[in-house]
Enzyme design. Structure first.
Site, PDB file in Angstrom:
ATOM      1  N   HIS A  17       0.809  -1.228   0.000  1.00 51.25           N
ATOM      2  CA  HIS A  17       0.000   0.000   0.000  1.00 51.25           C
ATOM      3  C   HIS A  17       0.839   1.274   0.000  1.00 51.25           C
ATOM      4  O   HIS A  17       0.281   2.363  -0.140  1.00 51.25           O
ATOM      5  CB  HIS A  17      -0.932   0.016   1.223  1.00 51.25           C
ATOM      6  CG  HIS A  17      -1.946  -1.092   1.238  1.00 51.25           C
ATOM      7  ND1 HIS A  17      -3.050  -1.102   0.407  1.00 51.25           N
ATOM      8  CD2 HIS A  17      -2.024  -2.225   1.971  1.00 51.25           C
ATOM      9  CE1 HIS A  17      -3.770  -2.201   0.644  1.00 51.25           C
ATOM     10  NE2 HIS A  17      -3.168  -2.895   1.579  1.00 51.25           N
ATOM     11  N   CYS A  60     -31.784   2.119  21.027  1.00 46.77           N
ATOM     12  CA  CYS A  60     -30.763   3.154  20.840  1.00 46.77           C
ATOM     13  C   CYS A  60     -31.429   4.487  20.512  1.00 46.77           C
ATOM     14  O   CYS A  60     -31.040   5.552  20.984  1.00 46.77           O
ATOM     15  CB  CYS A  60     -29.817   2.798  19.689  1.00 46.77           C
ATOM     16  SG  CYS A  60     -29.214   1.105  19.667  1.00 46.77           S
ATOM     17  N   CYS A  67     -32.745   7.153  23.158  1.00 48.10           N
ATOM     18  CA  CYS A  67     -31.785   8.127  23.673  1.00 48.10           C
ATOM     19  C   CYS A  67     -31.239   9.009  22.544  1.00 48.10           C
ATOM     20  O   CYS A  67     -31.273  10.229  22.625  1.00 48.10           O
ATOM     21  CB  CYS A  67     -30.611   7.434  24.349  1.00 48.10           C
ATOM     22  SG  CYS A  67     -30.947   6.925  26.040  1.00 48.10           S
ATOM     23  N   CYS A  79     -23.052  -0.089  25.517  1.00 44.47           N
ATOM     24  CA  CYS A  79     -24.403   0.483  25.565  1.00 44.47           C
ATOM     25  C   CYS A  79     -25.433  -0.632  25.780  1.00 44.47           C
ATOM     26  O   CYS A  79     -26.394  -0.463  26.523  1.00 44.47           O
ATOM     27  CB  CYS A  79     -24.713   1.231  24.270  1.00 44.47           C
ATOM     28  SG  CYS A  79     -24.786   3.015  24.490  1.00 44.47           S
TER      29      CYS A  79
END
Lengths: 107, 262
Positions: free
Chosen positions: B81, B178, B181, B223
Site C-alpha cells: 500500500h 438506541c 436516547c 451500551c
C-alpha cells in the site's frame, strides 16, 4: 513497560520567550488497587519519576503516584535561554528509564 | 454497579419525561459530532496532537504498518500500500463497506484482518487487541477532516435497513432502543452527561473512562450492557450492520480519529 512518547517543544524561539513544553507517554499506570476478573490482585505498575532538562540543567521534575491516570501528560513552561537540547526522561518503579530529546533554536 | 443503577434510574426518568411519539430521524442539517457534547477540556485534548493519547496508538499503528506482517508472504502493509498518507486517505470514511468476498459489509477492523489473512498470509489479529486497534487508528487517522462518505447502494441498503431496525428495536431488561436516547433525547442529560447523537465519526476513540483506545463495537456492546441486554459478540454481523447504519446516518460529518471522549 514504558511505551511511546510524544513531546512538543517549539522548534525556534526568541531569547527570553516563555515557551510551553508538553510531554505525553504511553503507560498503563496500574494502581495496584484493582483486581482481575478472577479476583486476583493486579500488581502495581507505574512510572514514578519524570524529569526534564534543558542543556543538562534540570528545569522540571514530577513524581507520579497511583492516582495519576494512564498515559500521563505533562505541560509546563520555561524561558528560552539558548539553543540546544531539551531532554525528557521517565523512570518506572522497576528502574527502567526512557529518554526522548527535542532540539530548540533560540535567536 | 452503583453507577449502572444510577444510569438506569436516570434513563427511566429521562424516558418518562418524553412523549410516546415514534422515533424521528435527526434531520441531516442538525447532525452534530459527539465532539460537540463533550467538555471544553476534553475537546482541547482531542485537538492537540501532543495531548491526545490516541496519537500514541497512531504511532504504534505506523510501526505495525511498516513492519513485516509475520505471515508466509513476509510482506508489510507498506510493501503493497505504500505511504498510508496517500493510499489510505479517505478509506476509513467509506467503512463499513461491502465486501464481495464475504457478500456482506465489513468494518475497517475486519477489512484489515482480511488483508492480513489473505494477502500477508498471517493470523488475524484478535478483536480489540492492541495491534488491531493501533492499525485501525492509524488507517482511520489518514481520513481525519474528510467527510464521512458512507453511501446507500443497492448492495448496502438491506444491511443499512437491518442496522436501522436494530437501532430502533427495544432490548434488554430496561427495554430501551438506541433511538430512544440518541434520536429522541440527544442534547438532554443522562447521569450528568449530555446524551450525544451517537455519531461514530471518531472511532477508534480514546475513552477517558477506558484509559485506552477502543473500537466502535466495544462502545456498542457497552451500551447494550447498560440497558441490560445481552451484547452481540465481537465481529457479529448485527454489530457491523449497526456500525454501517450509524456511519451512513452520520454521512457528511468530518472524520476525527482518534477522537477523545469521556
Amino acid at each position: 513497560m514504558i511505551g511511546r512518547a510524544l513531546t512538543h517543544v517549539p522548534a525556534s524561539a526568541k531569547r527570553g520567550d516563555i515557551i510551553e513544553i508538553k510531554a505525553l507517554i504511553s503507560h498503563i499506570m496500574e494502581t495496584g488497587y484493582r483486581v482481575g476478573i478472577t479476583g486476583q490482585p493486579i500488581p502495581r505498575d507505574i512510572i514514578e519519576d519524570f524529569v526534564c532538562t534543558y542543556n543538562g540543567e534540570e528545569i522540571f521534575r514530577a513524581k507520579f503516584y497511583p492516582a495519576i491516570a494512564a498515559n500521563p501528560f505533562m505541560s509546563f513552561f520555561t524561558v528560552a535561554t539558548e539553543s540546544g537540547t531539551i531532554a525528557f526522561s521517565w523512570t518506572d518503579q522497576h528502574g527502567a528509564t526512557q529518554v526522548q530529546t527535542a532540539a530548540i533554536t533560540v535567536e | 454497579m452503583s453507577r449502572l443503577t444510577a444510569l438506569s434510574a436516570s434513563l427511566l426518568t429521562a424516558l418518562l419525561a418524553t412523549s410516546g411519539a415514534l422515533a424521528a430521524e435527526i434531520p441531516l442539517d442538525q447532525r452534530r459530532s459527539n465532539n460537540d457534547f463533550v467538555s471544553a477540556d476534553t475537546r482541547a485534548m482531542q485537538s492537540d496532537d501532543t495531548a491526545n493519547p490516541g496519537m500514541l496508538a497512531v504511532l504504534d499503528g505506523e510501526a505495525i504498518w511498516n513492519a513485516k506482517g509475520g505471515g508466509q508472504s513476509s510482506k508489510s502493509c507498506a510493501d503493497c500500500h505504500g505511504d498510508a498518507a496517500v493510499s489510505m486517505k479517505g478509506v476509513a470514511a467509506r467503512y463499513p463497506a461491502f465486501s464481495a468476498v464475504l457478500n456482506r459489509p465489513v468494518d475497517l477492523e475486519q477489512r484489515i484482518n482480511l488483508s492480513r489473512t489473505s494477502d500477508q498470509k498471517a493470523e488475524a489479529f484478535a478483536f480489540e487487541s492492541k495491534e488491531l486497534l493501533a492499525l485501525t487508528v492509524y488507517v482511520a487517522h489518514q481520513s481525519r477532516g474528510m467527510p464521512d462518505a458512507v453511501e446507500e447502494t443497492a448492495q448496502t441498503k438491506p444491511f443499512i435497513e437491518a442496522g436501522r431496525t436494530l437501532f430502533e428495536r427495544r432490548e434488554g431488561q430496561l427495554n430501551l432502543s438506541c433511538a430512544q436516547c440518541h434520536d429522541e433525547n440527544w442534547g438532554k442529560k443522562l447521569s450528568g452527561s449530555i446524551i450525544p447523537q451517537a455519531e461514530p465519526t471518531g472511532y477508534p476513540i480514546y475513552r477517558l473512562e477506558w484509559q485506552e483506545v477502543g473500537s466502535l463495537q466495544r462502545r456498542l456492546r457497552e451500551c447494550m450492557y447498560a440497558v441490560r441486554a445481552q451484547p452481540f459478540d465481537y465481529g457479529a454481523p448485527e454489530l457491523v450492520d449497526l456500525e454501517l447504519y450509524l456511519m451512513w446516518r452520520a454521512r457528511g460529518l468530518p472524520m476525527e480519529t482518534p477522537a477523545v471522549r469521556p
